[in-house]
Write a protein that holds these residues in place. Structure first.
Motif, PDB file in Angstrom:
ATOM      1  N   TRP A  73       6.975  -1.798  22.828  1.00  0.00           N
ATOM      2  CA  TRP A  73       7.653  -2.026  21.531  1.00  0.00           C
ATOM      3  C   TRP A  73       6.632  -1.985  20.394  1.00  0.00           C
ATOM      4  O   TRP A  73       6.821  -1.304  19.406  1.00  0.00           O
ATOM      5  N   ARG A  74       5.535  -2.711  20.559  1.00  0.00           N
ATOM      6  CA  ARG A  74       4.508  -2.747  19.511  1.00  0.00           C
ATOM      7  C   ARG A  74       3.798  -1.398  19.397  1.00  0.00           C
ATOM      8  O   ARG A  74       3.453  -0.960  18.318  1.00  0.00           O
ATOM      9  N   ARG A  75       3.631  -0.754  20.552  1.00  0.00           N
ATOM     10  CA  ARG A  75       2.884   0.508  20.557  1.00  0.00           C
ATOM     11  C   ARG A  75       3.556   1.577  19.689  1.00  0.00           C
ATOM     12  O   ARG A  75       2.900   2.419  19.103  1.00  0.00           O
ATOM     13  N   ASN A  76       4.882   1.520  19.640  1.00  0.00           N
ATOM     14  CA  ASN A  76       5.604   2.517  18.848  1.00  0.00           C
ATOM     15  C   ASN A  76       5.760   2.110  17.392  1.00  0.00           C
ATOM     16  O   ASN A  76       6.544   2.705  16.662  1.00  0.00           O
ATOM     17  N   ARG A  77       5.055   1.059  17.013  1.00  0.00           N
ATOM     18  CA  ARG A  77       5.175   0.567  15.638  1.00  0.00           C
ATOM     19  C   ARG A  77       3.840   0.523  14.924  1.00  0.00           C
ATOM     20  O   ARG A  77       2.792   0.398  15.549  1.00  0.00           O
ATOM     21  N   LEU A  78       3.969   0.633  13.591  1.00  0.00           N
ATOM     22  CA  LEU A  78       2.783   0.683  12.746  1.00  0.00           C
ATOM     23  C   LEU A  78       2.833  -0.462  11.739  1.00  0.00           C
ATOM     24  O   LEU A  78       3.790  -0.581  10.979  1.00  0.00           O
ATOM     25  N   LEU A  79       1.803  -1.298  11.778  1.00  0.00           N
ATOM     26  CA  LEU A  79       1.729  -2.388  10.797  1.00  0.00           C
ATOM     27  C   LEU A  79       0.927  -1.901   9.593  1.00  0.00           C
ATOM     28  O   LEU A  79      -0.268  -1.614   9.712  1.00  0.00           O
ATOM     29  N   ILE A  80       1.604  -1.780   8.450  1.00  0.00           N
ATOM     30  CA  ILE A  80       0.915  -1.388   7.214  1.00  0.00           C
ATOM     31  C   ILE A  80       0.670  -2.672   6.423  1.00  0.00           C
ATOM     32  O   ILE A  80       1.615  -3.369   6.050  1.00  0.00           O
ATOM     33  N   PRO A 111      -2.357   2.159  20.761  1.00  0.00           N
ATOM     34  CA  PRO A 111      -1.859   0.778  20.807  1.00  0.00           C
ATOM     35  C   PRO A 111      -2.308  -0.018  19.584  1.00  0.00           C
ATOM     36  O   PRO A 111      -3.398   0.208  19.070  1.00  0.00           O
ATOM     37  N   ARG A 112      -1.469  -0.951  19.159  1.00  0.00           N
ATOM     38  CA  ARG A 112      -1.812  -1.926  18.095  1.00  0.00           C
ATOM     39  C   ARG A 112      -2.293  -1.246  16.815  1.00  0.00           C
ATOM     40  O   ARG A 112      -3.362  -1.546  16.304  1.00  0.00           O
ATOM     41  N   SER A 113      -1.493  -0.331  16.311  1.00  0.00           N
ATOM     42  CA  SER A 113      -1.891   0.424  15.114  1.00  0.00           C
ATOM     43  C   SER A 113      -1.710  -0.383  13.843  1.00  0.00           C
ATOM     44  O   SER A 113      -0.705  -1.059  13.662  1.00  0.00           O
ATOM     45  N   VAL A 114      -2.701  -0.259  12.982  1.00  0.00           N
ATOM     46  CA  VAL A 114      -2.703  -0.958  11.689  1.00  0.00           C
ATOM     47  C   VAL A 114      -3.224   0.009  10.631  1.00  0.00           C
ATOM     48  O   VAL A 114      -4.090   0.844  10.913  1.00  0.00           O
ATOM     49  N   VAL A 115      -2.686  -0.104   9.411  1.00  0.00           N
ATOM     50  CA  VAL A 115      -3.209   0.630   8.251  1.00  0.00           C
ATOM     51  C   VAL A 115      -3.532  -0.385   7.165  1.00  0.00           C
ATOM     52  O   VAL A 115      -2.791  -1.350   6.968  1.00  0.00           O
ATOM     53  N   LEU A 116      -4.641  -0.188   6.468  1.00  0.00           N
ATOM     54  CA  LEU A 116      -5.025  -1.068   5.352  1.00  0.00           C
ATOM     55  C   LEU A 116      -4.759  -0.370   4.026  1.00  0.00           C
ATOM     56  O   LEU A 116      -5.242   0.748   3.808  1.00  0.00           O
ATOM     57  N   THR A 117      -4.003  -1.031   3.142  1.00  0.00           N
ATOM     58  CA  THR A 117      -3.762  -0.473   1.805  1.00  0.00           C
ATOM     59  C   THR A 117      -4.043  -1.530   0.743  1.00  0.00           C
ATOM     60  O   THR A 117      -3.802  -2.722   0.961  1.00  0.00           O
ATOM     61  N   PHE A 118      -4.564  -1.083  -0.380  1.00  0.00           N
ATOM     62  CA  PHE A 118      -4.788  -1.955  -1.543  1.00  0.00           C
ATOM     63  C   PHE A 118      -4.072  -1.341  -2.737  1.00  0.00           C
ATOM     64  O   PHE A 118      -4.219  -0.143  -2.986  1.00  0.00           O
ATOM     65  N   ASP A 119      -3.346  -2.156  -3.481  1.00  0.00           N
ATOM     66  CA  ASP A 119      -2.584  -1.652  -4.619  1.00  0.00           C
ATOM     67  C   ASP A 119      -3.380  -1.720  -5.913  1.00  0.00           C
ATOM     68  O   ASP A 119      -4.142  -2.662  -6.127  1.00  0.00           O
ATOM     69  N   ASP A 120      -3.132  -0.764  -6.765  1.00  0.00           N
ATOM     70  CA  ASP A 120      -3.574  -0.720  -8.169  1.00  0.00           C
ATOM     71  C   ASP A 120      -4.981  -0.161  -8.377  1.00  0.00           C
ATOM     72  O   ASP A 120      -5.207   0.611  -9.297  1.00  0.00           O
ATOM     73  N   GLY A 121      -5.969  -0.528  -7.546  1.00  0.00           N
ATOM     74  CA  GLY A 121      -7.337  -0.037  -7.751  1.00  0.00           C
ATOM     75  C   GLY A 121      -8.106  -0.899  -8.734  1.00  0.00           C
ATOM     76  O   GLY A 121      -8.725  -0.402  -9.673  1.00  0.00           O
ATOM     77  N   ALA A 122      -8.074  -2.193  -8.515  1.00  0.00           N
ATOM     78  CA  ALA A 122      -8.788  -3.114  -9.403  1.00  0.00           C
ATOM     79  C   ALA A 122     -10.302  -2.971  -9.245  1.00  0.00           C
ATOM     80  O   ALA A 122     -10.786  -2.529  -8.205  1.00  0.00           O
ATOM     81  N   TYR A 123     -11.016  -3.378 -10.291  1.00  0.00           N
ATOM     82  CA  TYR A 123     -12.477  -3.365 -10.222  1.00  0.00           C
ATOM     83  C   TYR A 123     -12.961  -4.230  -9.060  1.00  0.00           C
ATOM     84  O   TYR A 123     -13.962  -3.920  -8.421  1.00  0.00           O
ATOM     85  N   ASP A 124     -12.219  -5.320  -8.769  1.00  0.00           N
ATOM     86  CA  ASP A 124     -12.662  -6.187  -7.667  1.00  0.00           C
ATOM     87  C   ASP A 124     -12.579  -5.482  -6.311  1.00  0.00           C
ATOM     88  O   ASP A 124     -13.265  -5.872  -5.377  1.00  0.00           O
ATOM     89  N   PHE A 125     -11.738  -4.441  -6.201  1.00  0.00           N
ATOM     90  CA  PHE A 125     -11.755  -3.669  -4.956  1.00  0.00           C
ATOM     91  C   PHE A 125     -13.116  -2.985  -4.826  1.00  0.00           C
ATOM     92  O   PHE A 125     -13.749  -3.013  -3.770  1.00  0.00           O
ATOM     93  N   TYR A 126     -13.547  -2.378  -5.925  1.00  0.00           N
ATOM     94  CA  TYR A 126     -14.835  -1.665  -5.933  1.00  0.00           C
ATOM     95  C   TYR A 126     -15.995  -2.624  -5.648  1.00  0.00           C
ATOM     96  O   TYR A 126     -16.871  -2.348  -4.837  1.00  0.00           O
ATOM     97  N   ALA A 127     -15.973  -3.785  -6.339  1.00  0.00           N
ATOM     98  CA  ALA A 127     -17.130  -4.680  -6.290  1.00  0.00           C
ATOM     99  C   ALA A 127     -17.096  -5.637  -5.100  1.00  0.00           C
ATOM    100  O   ALA A 127     -18.148  -6.016  -4.586  1.00  0.00           O
ATOM    101  N   ARG A 128     -15.897  -6.051  -4.676  1.00  0.00           N
ATOM    102  CA  ARG A 128     -15.820  -7.132  -3.700  1.00  0.00           C
ATOM    103  C   ARG A 128     -15.155  -6.724  -2.393  1.00  0.00           C
ATOM    104  O   ARG A 128     -15.674  -6.999  -1.319  1.00  0.00           O
ATOM    105  N   ALA A 129     -13.990  -6.067  -2.469  1.00  0.00           N
ATOM    106  CA  ALA A 129     -13.237  -5.800  -1.237  1.00  0.00           C
ATOM    107  C   ALA A 129     -13.841  -4.657  -0.420  1.00  0.00           C
ATOM    108  O   ALA A 129     -14.034  -4.795   0.792  1.00  0.00           O
ATOM    109  N   PHE A 130     -14.143  -3.533  -1.091  1.00  0.00           N
ATOM    110  CA  PHE A 130     -14.598  -2.376  -0.312  1.00  0.00           C
ATOM    111  C   PHE A 130     -15.882  -2.654   0.473  1.00  0.00           C
ATOM    112  O   PHE A 130     -15.973  -2.265   1.647  1.00  0.00           O
TER     113      PHE A 130
END
Ligand SMILES: [Zn+2]
Length: 362
Positions: free
Chosen positions: A34-41, A97-116
């Motif tokens: 069940w989980r294998r056929n699903r994608l957690l975004i 198995p256990r697929s995940v995608v990472l997304t960040f909205d908007d493109g804030a400066y803190d993504f550049y400086a802190r998250a990435f």
């Protein structure tokens, strides 16, 4: 009462997730077909440069929480895929198995400086849905900054009759802040203020609240990254995708398509291939958008409706788990396993008007 119902439901859900975790059932769920056929975004917004997570914990999380989340993903043995690859494999029935995608909205400066930099240490692919108007303008987003400054001034009294109208003298309690915020959001619309006028208004607000606005600007809190910073990230492997140029959708197809087109045109200068994945600004989705997105050659579109994606989902209405610092480890693990998506939850609040332009708007 509504709030109480939500709290009760949430408490019950959390207790159940805690129990499932203690029994090791999320461990079992991770390995099911069940989980294998699903994608957690997974969806994220801001990672605090300073105290933004105390101002709005639904939008901002401290860096340590993001690091912890990626550690939990790693420990659960999840496969973190690039968005384009993941969407293709989802509909081809070829997800690992256990697929995940990472997304960040908007493109804030803190993504550049802190998250990435944090994401980079894990080596995970990541998508940024970049809204380009403020990235080009390189100024703070007015509504957010007005709200943040009023929060910084909490506990004070604001006297500003020419802007606040009859509420000439407002104590910045929770209620007072709400009133001032709404007044500040309406004021530029009622007075037809330009971007420059709005900037000046923010500076005047900060001065009245005795908040060091120059320092906030210098550290680029609540600002988007510049297009050149976004380009640098693209060269370092970040996948830049569509989120409209002005962070708006419209009920008129021509305006809607122009928003996507203007956004895509900016991204074309930053990425090697055409951007074809879309995220609804403010999570606003409507049935009439779907044919418009198809005509704009959009390959997938993600919402803020909590869920785990399966092949049964329309590829233009993919659910996404929008994570926040308020979620516990048990809850997050429950989402990685997919079991959290099966538990009852209240329907999300309907579309937020501020992201929806009425027909005829400029
Ligand atoms: Zn957004």
């Amino acid at each position: 009462m509504k709030g109480d119902e939500t709290a009760v439901l949430r408490a019950a859900r959390l207790a159940l997730l805690g129990t499932l975790g203690a029994l090791g059932l999320d461990e079992v769920a991770l390995r099911t077909r069940w989980r294998r056929n699903r994608l957690l975004i997974l969806g994220y917004h801001g990672v605090a440069l300073d105290d933004e997570h105390q101002w709005d914990p639904t939008l901002y999380m401290p860096a340590r929480v993001l690091r912890r989340r990626l550690q939990l993903i790693h420990e659960a043995g999840c496969h973190v895929l690039a968005l384009d690859d993941a969407v293709r494999r989802l509909y081809d029935g070829e997800l690992p198995p256990r697929s995940v995608v990472l997304t960040f909205d908007d493109g804030a400066y803190d993504f550049y400086a802190r998250a990435f930099p944090i994401v980079e240490t894990f080596g995970y692919p990541v998508t940024v849905y970049l809204t380009t108007f403020y990235a080009e303008l390189n100024r703070p987003v007015y509504d957010s900054m007005a709200s943040y400054l009023v929060w910084k001034g909490r506990g004070r009294v604001l006297r500003w009759p020419e802007v606040l109208g009859r509420h000439g003298d407002v104590a910045l309690t929770d209620d007072g802040r709400r009133l001032v915020r709404e007044r500040l959001w309406r004021y530029p619309v009622e007075h037809g203020l330009s971007g420059r006028d709005k900037d000046a208004l923010l500076a005047r607000l900060a001065a009245r609240l005795e908040v060091d606005y120059d320092d906030i600007l210098r550290r680029r809190l609540l600002q988007l990254m510049t297009l050149s910073e976004a380009g640098e990230l693209a060269r370092r492997g970040v996948d830049l995708q569509l989120h409209t140029h002005r962070h708006r959708v419209s009920l008129e197809e021509a305006v809607f398509a122009r928003e996507v087109g203007d956004n895509r045109e900016r991204l074309r200068r930053l990425r090697a291939s055409e951007a074809t994945h879309f995220c609804y600004p403010g999570g606003v989705t409507r049935r009439e958008f779907l044919p418009w997105l198809r005509r704009s050659n959009i390959a997938s579109a993600t919402t803020c409706a909590p869920g785990i994606a399966s092949r049964r989902h329309d590829r233009l209405l993919l659910p996404r788990y929008v994570d926040s610092a308020e979620r516990s480890d048990a809850e997050f693990r429950g989402w990685l396993a997919g079991v959290a998506a099966l538990l009852p939850r209240r329907r999300q609040a309907e579309a937020i008007g501020q992201f929806l332009e009425e027909p005829g708007a400029p």
